[in-house]
Design a protein around this motif. Structure first.
Motif, PDB file in Angstrom:
ATOM      1  N   ILE A  10       0.858  -1.194   0.000  1.00 20.72           N
ATOM      2  CA  ILE A  10       0.000   0.000   0.000  1.00 20.72           C
ATOM      3  C   ILE A  10       0.888   1.236   0.000  1.00 20.72           C
ATOM      4  O   ILE A  10       1.671   1.447   0.933  1.00 20.72           O
ATOM      5  CB  ILE A  10      -0.926   0.029   1.239  1.00 20.72           C
ATOM      6  CG1 ILE A  10      -1.714  -1.283   1.341  1.00 20.72           C
ATOM      7  CG2 ILE A  10      -1.858   1.226   1.167  1.00 20.72           C
ATOM      8  CD1 ILE A  10      -2.629  -1.340   2.558  1.00 20.72           C
ATOM      9  N   GLY A  13       4.975   5.308  -3.263  1.00 22.77           N
ATOM     10  CA  GLY A  13       5.928   6.418  -3.293  1.00 22.77           C
ATOM     11  C   GLY A  13       7.345   5.863  -3.350  1.00 22.77           C
ATOM     12  O   GLY A  13       7.558   4.718  -3.758  1.00 22.77           O
ATOM     13  N   MET A  15       9.226   4.725  -1.089  1.00 23.96           N
ATOM     14  CA  MET A  15       9.454   3.498  -0.318  1.00 23.96           C
ATOM     15  C   MET A  15       8.684   2.322  -0.868  1.00 23.96           C
ATOM     16  O   MET A  15       9.207   1.213  -0.943  1.00 23.96           O
ATOM     17  CB  MET A  15       9.066   3.728   1.149  1.00 23.96           C
ATOM     18  CG  MET A  15      10.215   4.100   1.993  1.00 23.96           C
ATOM     19  SD  MET A  15      11.596   2.926   1.876  1.00 23.96           S
ATOM     20  CE  MET A  15      12.724   3.861   0.932  1.00 23.96           C
ATOM     21  N   SER A  37      -3.543   5.791  -4.071  1.00 23.89           N
ATOM     22  CA  SER A  37      -4.680   6.644  -4.394  1.00 23.89           C
ATOM     23  C   SER A  37      -4.412   7.524  -5.616  1.00 23.89           C
ATOM     24  O   SER A  37      -5.319   8.213  -6.077  1.00 23.89           O
ATOM     25  CB  SER A  37      -5.084   7.468  -3.173  1.00 23.89           C
ATOM     26  OG  SER A  37      -3.957   7.926  -2.507  1.00 23.89           O
ATOM     27  N   ILE A  38      -3.180   7.493  -6.115  1.00 23.34           N
ATOM     28  CA  ILE A  38      -2.885   8.248  -7.348  1.00 23.34           C
ATOM     29  C   ILE A  38      -2.901   7.248  -8.508  1.00 23.34           C
ATOM     30  O   ILE A  38      -2.061   6.334  -8.576  1.00 23.34           O
ATOM     31  CB  ILE A  38      -1.516   8.954  -7.255  1.00 23.34           C
ATOM     32  CG1 ILE A  38      -1.507   9.925  -6.067  1.00 23.34           C
ATOM     33  CG2 ILE A  38      -1.179   9.675  -8.549  1.00 23.34           C
ATOM     34  CD1 ILE A  38      -0.145  10.542  -5.776  1.00 23.34           C
ATOM     35  N   GLN A  55      17.353   3.302  -4.436  1.00 25.74           N
ATOM     36  CA  GLN A  55      15.974   3.372  -3.917  1.00 25.74           C
ATOM     37  C   GLN A  55      14.997   3.486  -5.092  1.00 25.74           C
ATOM     38  O   GLN A  55      15.372   3.951  -6.174  1.00 25.74           O
ATOM     39  CB  GLN A  55      15.794   4.651  -3.088  1.00 25.74           C
ATOM     40  CG  GLN A  55      15.983   4.507  -1.617  1.00 25.74           C
ATOM     41  CD  GLN A  55      15.667   5.820  -0.906  1.00 25.74           C
ATOM     42  OE1 GLN A  55      15.409   6.850  -1.504  1.00 25.74           O
ATOM     43  NE2 GLN A  55      15.717   5.782   0.403  1.00 25.74           N
ATOM     44  N   LEU A  69      -7.315   1.606  -5.657  1.00 22.98           N
ATOM     45  CA  LEU A  69      -7.080   3.035  -5.406  1.00 22.98           C
ATOM     46  C   LEU A  69      -7.124   3.341  -3.908  1.00 22.98           C
ATOM     47  O   LEU A  69      -6.666   4.398  -3.477  1.00 22.98           O
ATOM     48  CB  LEU A  69      -8.141   3.878  -6.133  1.00 22.98           C
ATOM     49  CG  LEU A  69      -7.817   4.171  -7.607  1.00 22.98           C
ATOM     50  CD1 LEU A  69      -9.054   4.675  -8.338  1.00 22.98           C
ATOM     51  CD2 LEU A  69      -6.674   5.183  -7.738  1.00 22.98           C
ATOM     52  N   PHE A  95      -3.834   1.795   9.155  1.00 23.77           N
ATOM     53  CA  PHE A  95      -3.620   0.660   8.242  1.00 23.77           C
ATOM     54  C   PHE A  95      -3.102  -0.577   8.986  1.00 23.77           C
ATOM     55  O   PHE A  95      -3.502  -1.701   8.671  1.00 23.77           O
ATOM     56  CB  PHE A  95      -2.705   1.053   7.078  1.00 23.77           C
ATOM     57  CG  PHE A  95      -3.456   1.771   5.977  1.00 23.77           C
ATOM     58  CD1 PHE A  95      -4.336   1.075   5.162  1.00 23.77           C
ATOM     59  CD2 PHE A  95      -3.303   3.124   5.766  1.00 23.77           C
ATOM     60  CE1 PHE A  95      -5.052   1.713   4.152  1.00 23.77           C
ATOM     61  CE2 PHE A  95      -4.007   3.781   4.757  1.00 23.77           C
ATOM     62  CZ  PHE A  95      -4.886   3.078   3.948  1.00 23.77           C
ATOM     63  N   PRO A 111       8.703   5.984  10.481  1.00 28.17           N
ATOM     64  CA  PRO A 111       8.655   5.560  11.873  1.00 28.17           C
ATOM     65  C   PRO A 111       7.388   4.736  12.114  1.00 28.17           C
ATOM     66  O   PRO A 111       6.435   4.844  11.355  1.00 28.17           O
ATOM     67  CB  PRO A 111       8.601   6.883  12.624  1.00 28.17           C
ATOM     68  CG  PRO A 111       7.999   7.852  11.664  1.00 28.17           C
ATOM     69  CD  PRO A 111       8.403   7.411  10.302  1.00 28.17           C
ATOM     70  N   CYS A 138      15.236   0.504   8.831  1.00 27.53           N
ATOM     71  CA  CYS A 138      16.205  -0.126   7.907  1.00 27.53           C
ATOM     72  C   CYS A 138      17.659  -0.037   8.377  1.00 27.53           C
ATOM     73  O   CYS A 138      18.470  -0.896   8.036  1.00 27.53           O
ATOM     74  CB  CYS A 138      16.066   0.485   6.517  1.00 27.53           C
ATOM     75  SG  CYS A 138      16.321   2.257   6.485  1.00 27.53           S
ATOM     76  N   HIS A 193      15.930   7.826  12.186  1.00 24.74           N
ATOM     77  CA  HIS A 193      16.840   6.720  11.874  1.00 24.74           C
ATOM     78  C   HIS A 193      17.963   6.656  12.917  1.00 24.74           C
ATOM     79  O   HIS A 193      18.300   5.593  13.420  1.00 24.74           O
ATOM     80  CB  HIS A 193      17.478   6.919  10.494  1.00 24.74           C
ATOM     81  CG  HIS A 193      16.565   6.616   9.350  1.00 24.74           C
ATOM     82  ND1 HIS A 193      16.138   5.352   9.050  1.00 24.74           N
ATOM     83  CD2 HIS A 193      16.007   7.420   8.405  1.00 24.74           C
ATOM     84  CE1 HIS A 193      15.358   5.376   7.967  1.00 24.74           C
ATOM     85  NE2 HIS A 193      15.265   6.630   7.556  1.00 24.74           N
TER      86      HIS A 193
HETATM   87  N1  LIG Z   1      13.097   3.642   5.341  1.00 22.57           N
HETATM   88  C1  LIG Z   1      13.424   4.750   4.706  1.00 22.57           C
HETATM   89  O1  LIG Z   1      14.601   5.044   4.518  1.00 22.57           O
HETATM   90  C2  LIG Z   1      12.344   5.641   4.192  1.00 22.57           C
HETATM   91  C3  LIG Z   1      12.606   6.538   3.148  1.00 22.57           C
HETATM   92  C4  LIG Z   1      11.557   7.329   2.680  1.00 22.57           C
HETATM   93  C5  LIG Z   1      10.297   7.244   3.259  1.00 22.57           C
HETATM   94  N2  LIG Z   1      10.089   6.385   4.289  1.00 22.57           N
HETATM   95  C6  LIG Z   1       8.753   6.304   4.929  1.00 22.57           C
HETATM   96  O2  LIG Z   1       7.846   5.675   4.030  1.00 22.57           O
HETATM   97  C7  LIG Z   1       6.548   6.265   4.139  1.00 22.57           C
HETATM   98  C8  LIG Z   1       6.126   6.768   2.762  1.00 22.57           C
HETATM   99  O3  LIG Z   1       7.082   7.714   2.296  1.00 22.57           O
HETATM  100  P1  LIG Z   1       7.199   8.048   0.723  1.00 22.57           P
HETATM  101  O4  LIG Z   1       8.361   8.930   0.535  1.00 22.57           O
HETATM  102  O5  LIG Z   1       7.138   6.806  -0.068  1.00 22.57           O
HETATM  103  O6  LIG Z   1       5.843   8.913   0.589  1.00 22.57           O
HETATM  104  P2  LIG Z   1       4.999   9.295  -0.684  1.00 22.57           P
HETATM  105  O7  LIG Z   1       4.053  10.368  -0.254  1.00 22.57           O
HETATM  106  O8  LIG Z   1       5.867   9.514  -1.863  1.00 22.57           O
HETATM  107  O9  LIG Z   1       4.167   7.941  -0.973  1.00 22.57           O
HETATM  108  C9  LIG Z   1       3.052   7.553  -0.241  1.00 22.57           C
HETATM  109  C10 LIG Z   1       2.014   7.024  -1.235  1.00 22.57           C
HETATM  110  O10 LIG Z   1       0.895   6.553  -0.516  1.00 22.57           O
HETATM  111  C11 LIG Z   1      -0.253   6.814  -1.301  1.00 22.57           C
HETATM  112  N3  LIG Z   1      -1.455   6.789  -0.452  1.00 22.57           N
HETATM  113  C12 LIG Z   1      -1.844   7.703   0.474  1.00 22.57           C
HETATM  114  N4  LIG Z   1      -3.023   7.340   1.028  1.00 22.57           N
HETATM  115  C13 LIG Z   1      -3.364   6.156   0.454  1.00 22.57           C
HETATM  116  C14 LIG Z   1      -4.473   5.291   0.615  1.00 22.57           C
HETATM  117  N5  LIG Z   1      -5.475   5.550   1.478  1.00 22.57           N
HETATM  118  N6  LIG Z   1      -4.515   4.160  -0.141  1.00 22.57           N
HETATM  119  C15 LIG Z   1      -3.532   3.887  -1.024  1.00 22.57           C
HETATM  120  N7  LIG Z   1      -2.455   4.702  -1.221  1.00 22.57           N
HETATM  121  C16 LIG Z   1      -2.388   5.815  -0.486  1.00 22.57           C
HETATM  122  C17 LIG Z   1       0.025   8.178  -1.896  1.00 22.57           C
HETATM  123  O11 LIG Z   1      -0.756   8.430  -3.046  1.00 22.57           O
HETATM  124  C18 LIG Z   1       1.517   8.074  -2.209  1.00 22.57           C
HETATM  125  O12 LIG Z   1       1.753   7.660  -3.543  1.00 22.57           O
HETATM  126  C19 LIG Z   1       6.660   7.370   5.201  1.00 22.57           C
HETATM  127  O13 LIG Z   1       6.222   6.881   6.443  1.00 22.57           O
HETATM  128  C20 LIG Z   1       8.160   7.663   5.250  1.00 22.57           C
HETATM  129  O14 LIG Z   1       8.595   8.121   6.511  1.00 22.57           O
HETATM  130  C21 LIG Z   1      11.065   5.571   4.736  1.00 22.57           C
END
Ligand SMILES: NC(=O)c1ccc[n+]([C@@H]2O[C@H](COP(=O)([O-])OP(=O)(O)OC[C@H]3O[C@@H](n4cnc5c(N)ncnc54)[C@H](O)[C@@H]3O)[C@@H](O)[C@H]2O)c1
Length: 342
Positions: A10, A13, A15, A37-38, A55, A69, A95, A111, A138, A193
């Motif tokens: 789910i 983005g 990650m 959702s996009i 990444q 979606l 979730f 987190p 990670c 981190h």
């Molecule tokens: N471990 C790491 O090094 C690391 C790096 C980046 C991000 N993260 C974490 O990962 C998470 C996401 O970050 P990101 O950069 O990928 O964010 P992002 O905003 O790019 O991606 C999140 C995605 O979730 C989708 N979304 C939102 N609500 C939704 C729903 N109800 N149903 C389905 N999809 C939905 C959005 O459309 C978006 O595409 C955050 O908690 C962030 O802290 C971790």
């Protein structure tokens, strides 16, 4: 029919697409469903980018998976064994709660949750569940940090006298990172981190003293913290800095310096990755690290735990929750300019 574990991701983005790439290389796993959702992220006409090379390499083109979606519809798919939650941090709790209610194993991005209260509830839900729950911290699996933790715990270079961790980048941008109510600013999103690694490696500090300032997320986006362990005189001197306020084009780096009685370890990941060991009277040594990023070792561990029928490692999950308690103490310390007990 297949005996593979069926995973649904789910959030596609940076990650979600990183996880997608890793699962696609694990033979015991099949990516059965994805949700975002996009629409353009679901159909692959747009794609998120990462801030570290390696990444967000996964793609949805050619993937035969059911697409949703809304992530809640994915959770309702009875065919799925594992739900991998990569939506924004403010949505982690709802979730995780929904996935556990449907009997799914859960990997939730770091987190663990947006607040310590939510993180504690996740630990409680996991305790009452048969399913495996892992917080995707990670760094715990990143080869250089694995090496560092072992060096500290085995005293192989003598006692660790000081540890300084740093992570610096320019602002990631985008709707999620621009709203500190969702992401918690760099304090929770980026700096977590290092706070988590310090907690995981050295235990819960007795107190913190932090300073920081507000940045483009509207929350604390640059922070410097001293982690206070009370056995003064004999405890490791621990500090960390995290920021995403660097000027555009600065890129991303993460580093640590650990000074031991008989050696200094220095790590830097920017365009390259280097871990060096300095010892008196010896030529500085470049330490060869296991190749790969923490994400793949973390997901491999998660899958292995499920396959071996292990219960959730509550110690690790509780630590991920307590990390958020420390982060909240850091925020209080910034607000009050005082040392805050944990
Ligand atoms: N471990 C790491 O090094 C690391 C790096 C980046 C991000 N993260 C974490 O990962 C998470 C996401 O970050 P990101 O950069 O990928 O964010 P992002 O905003 O790019 O991606 C999140 C995605 O979730 C989708 N979304 C939102 N609500 C939704 C729903 N109800 N149903 C389905 N999809 C939905 C959005 O459309 C978006 O595409 C955050 O908690 C962030 O802290 C971790």
């Amino acid at each position: 029919m297949t005996n593979k574990l069926k995973v649904g991701i789910i959030g596609l983005g940076s990650m979600g697409t990183t996880h997608l790439d890793i699962y696609s290389k694990i033979k015991e796993v099949e990516i059965t469903a994805i949700a975002d959702s996009i629409q353009s992220r679901l159909d692959g006409t747009t794609k998120a980018e990462g801030n570290i090379s390696g990444q967000a390499e996964g793609g949805v083109t050619g993937l035969s998976a059911t697409k949703y979606l809304d992530g809640m519809d994915l959770i309702n798919n009875a065919d799925i064994d594992i739900v991998d939650i990569c939506v924004g941090t403010d949505l982690h709790f709802v979730f995780v709660e929904a996935a556990l209610a449907k009997g799914k194993h859960v990997l939730v991005e770091k987190p663990l949750a947006r607040t310590y209260d939510e993180a504690k509830k996740i630990v409680q839900l996991a305790e009452g569940s048969e399913c495996y729950v892992m917080s995707a911290m990670c760094l715990r699996y990143w080869p250089a940090w694995v090496y560092l933790k072992e060096a500290i715990q085995t005293n192989q270079f003598g006692k660790c006298l000081s540890l300084n961790c740093k992570r610096q980048t320019s602002f990631p941008g985008g709707a999620f990172y621009s709203d500190h109510h969702q992401c918690g600013g760099a304090l929770l999103d980026l700096h977590v981190h290092d706070t988590d690694f310090i907690n995981y490696c050295l235990g819960l500090p007795d107190a913190v003293f932090s300073q920081g300032y507000v940045g483009p997320s509207g929350g604390i986006d640059h922070i410097v913290t001293n982690y206070i362990y009370k056995k003064s005189g004999s405890s490791t001197l621990v500090s960390s800095e995290g920021t995403w306020t660097m000027q555009e084009g600065y890129g991303f780096n993460m580093s640590f310096t650990a000074n031991f009685e008989n050696g200094t370890l220095s790590y830097l990941l920017d365009d390259d990755e280097t871990l060096k060991l300095f010892r008196a009277g010896e030529v500085p040594e470049s330490i060869k690290l296991k190749e790969g990023m923490g994400y793949e070792f973390e997901i491999r561990t998660f899958i292995d735990e499920i396959l071996s029928g292990n219960k959730t490692n509550f110690e690790l999950l509780k630590q991920a929750a307590e990390t958020i308690k420390i982060i909240e103490a850091e925020k209080k310390s910034i607000d009050t300019c005082k040392v805050v007990s944990i």
